[in-house]
Design an enzyme around this catalytic site. Structure first.
Site, PDB file in Angstrom:
ATOM      1  N   GLU A 120       0.808  -1.212   0.000  1.00  0.00           N
ATOM      2  CA  GLU A 120       0.000   0.000   0.000  1.00  0.00           C
ATOM      3  C   GLU A 120       0.847   1.271   0.000  1.00  0.00           C
ATOM      4  O   GLU A 120       0.319   2.363  -0.209  1.00  0.00           O
ATOM      5  CB  GLU A 120      -0.941   0.004   1.205  1.00  0.00           C
ATOM      6  CG  GLU A 120      -0.267   0.087   2.553  1.00  0.00           C
ATOM      7  CD  GLU A 120      -1.260   0.057   3.705  1.00  0.00           C
ATOM      8  OE1 GLU A 120      -0.965   0.667   4.747  1.00  0.00           O
ATOM      9  OE2 GLU A 120      -2.326  -0.574   3.568  1.00  0.00           O
ATOM     10  N   HIS A 125       3.795   1.715  -1.968  1.00  0.00           N
ATOM     11  CA  HIS A 125       4.333   2.009  -3.299  1.00  0.00           C
ATOM     12  C   HIS A 125       3.493   1.419  -4.428  1.00  0.00           C
ATOM     13  O   HIS A 125       3.776   1.626  -5.599  1.00  0.00           O
ATOM     14  CB  HIS A 125       5.768   1.475  -3.420  1.00  0.00           C
ATOM     15  CG  HIS A 125       6.712   2.074  -2.424  1.00  0.00           C
ATOM     16  ND1 HIS A 125       7.031   1.450  -1.242  1.00  0.00           N
ATOM     17  CD2 HIS A 125       7.394   3.250  -2.435  1.00  0.00           C
ATOM     18  CE1 HIS A 125       7.875   2.210  -0.562  1.00  0.00           C
ATOM     19  NE2 HIS A 125       8.110   3.303  -1.253  1.00  0.00           N
ATOM     20  N   CYS A 163       9.104  -3.606  -3.541  1.00  0.00           N
ATOM     21  CA  CYS A 163       9.505  -2.255  -3.131  1.00  0.00           C
ATOM     22  C   CYS A 163      10.901  -2.264  -2.515  1.00  0.00           C
ATOM     23  O   CYS A 163      11.546  -1.217  -2.411  1.00  0.00           O
ATOM     24  CB  CYS A 163       8.487  -1.662  -2.159  1.00  0.00           C
ATOM     25  SG  CYS A 163       8.227  -2.608  -0.656  1.00  0.00           S
TER      26      CYS A 163
END
Length: 206
Positions: A98, A100, A168
């Site tokens: 949530e 990236h 990420c």
């Protein structure tokens, strides 16, 4: 809540605070991102990309329109008196960070000690999908899965462990390729008895 609050391809839920944009608005937003990235959204290869992205989002985030209670609603009581660990391990899942909005991919291990019947094994895999197909953190995903099991199955204890690689971390930032994040949570007998925890870990590694 108005049906306009639902995400693409999903049923309206209380997790969606904003009115749902139209598909045309969503596709326009994708074109803006393409241009911001430095490309030309009007070139041939990208002309249909906004439509494809919005359709893909409907698949990626279909969990907003699914209900864990419905999936776990049917149980089976004729199990020959079986009351030991039920474990489904190596359940593959993919979700989106949530922070990236890039994927994290891994596997889930779920165990519970039945109290009044068992649930179909495939339902545990479907339960993972319900919560994985939302914007997530791995910690929250772990908690949501076990909370749903406790709420809808009422077991004597439950255990959930997730192992995942986060894009990420591997695609951006520190670019730590191959790094794995492990989260787990125990409730009931599993939380109270270290031997049951050890048994869970041993069974997941076989």
């Amino acid at each position: 809540m108005d049906a306009t609050t639902k995400p693409f391809g999903a049923v309206a839920t209380s997790t969606a605070p904003y009115p749902r944009p139209t598909r045309e608005e969503a596709e326009a937003a994708v074109r803006t991102l393409l241009a911001w990235a430095g490309d030309d959204p009007t070139r041939e290869g990208l002309l249909e990309t906004p439509a494809r992205v919005t359709k893909a989002y409907g698949e990626f985030f279909a969990g907003y329109g699914q209900n864990a209670g419905e999936i776990l609603s049917k149980t089976f009581k004729e199990v020959g008196g079986y009351d030991d660990i039920v474990l489904v391990k190596d359940i593959p899942f993919s979700s989106h960070c949530e922070h990236h909005m890039v994927p994290f991919v891994g596997k889930a291990h779920i165990a519970y000690l039945p109290h009044d019947g068992v649930v179909g094994l495939s339902k545990l895999a479907r339960l993972v999908e319900v919560f994985a197909r939302r914007l997530q953190t791995q910690e929250n995903l772990t908690a949501q899965i076990i909370d749903a099991i406790n709420e809808h199955l009422g077991p004597r204890g439950a255990a959930v462990m997730l192992e995942a690689e986060h894009m990420c971390m591997s695609m951006r930032g520190v670019r730590a390729h191959g790094a794995s994040t492990v989260t787990h949570r125990f409730t009931g007998v599993f939380a109270e008895d270290r031997n049951e925890q050890d048994r869970f870990f041993s069974m997941t590694r076989r």
